[in-house]
Design an enzyme around this catalytic site. Structure first.
Site, PDB file in Angstrom:
ATOM      1  CG  ASP A  18      -1.948   1.084   1.217  1.00  0.00           C
ATOM      2  OD1 ASP A  18      -1.986   1.868   0.247  1.00  0.00           O
ATOM      3  OD2 ASP A  18      -2.711   1.184   2.192  1.00  0.00           O
ATOM      4  CB  CYS A  43      -4.126   6.594  -2.678  1.00  0.00           C
ATOM      5  SG  CYS A  43      -2.424   7.161  -2.595  1.00  0.00           S
ATOM      6  CD  GLU A  79      -7.215   4.573  -1.453  1.00  0.00           C
ATOM      7  OE1 GLU A  79      -6.489   3.575  -1.433  1.00  0.00           O
ATOM      8  OE2 GLU A  79      -6.816   5.710  -1.152  1.00  0.00           O
TER       9      GLU A  79
END
Length: 91
Positions: A18, A43, A79
């Site tokens: 992430d 993101c 996202e």
């Protein structure tokens, strides 16, 4: 991130990443191919696309699932999530 070799993986076969908006660093991109399952949360869909292309991960893995999440209503931010699984190599 330390230098990574396939024998370092041990019992782990899942990698969860992430990264920040800029995407993954080169060491992590190289390390990804050693894992059987990869869950990549991003993101920034553009850095996700760029990371997947630069790592050439689709040579060793297949995209099993892909999803987009609009968690920030009324903004342009989204996202993205990708689940990749190592291809079964046959001789």
């Amino acid at each position: 991130i330390k230098t990574y070799a396939s024998q370092d993986k041990g019992e782990w076969d899942v990698l969860l990443v992430d990264p920040p908006r800029g995407g993954l660093d080169n060491a992590t991109l190289r390390m990804m191919k050693y894992f059987d399952h990869i869950l990549y949360i991003s993101c920034n869909p553009e850095s996700l696309r760029k990371n997947l292309a630069e790592s050439r991960i689709c040579e060793t893995h297949v995209i099993v699932k892909f999803a987009i999440f609009d968690q920030f209503a009324y903004t342009s931010h989204i996202e993205a999530g990708v689940y990749l699984q190592k291809k079964v190599m046959t001789n």
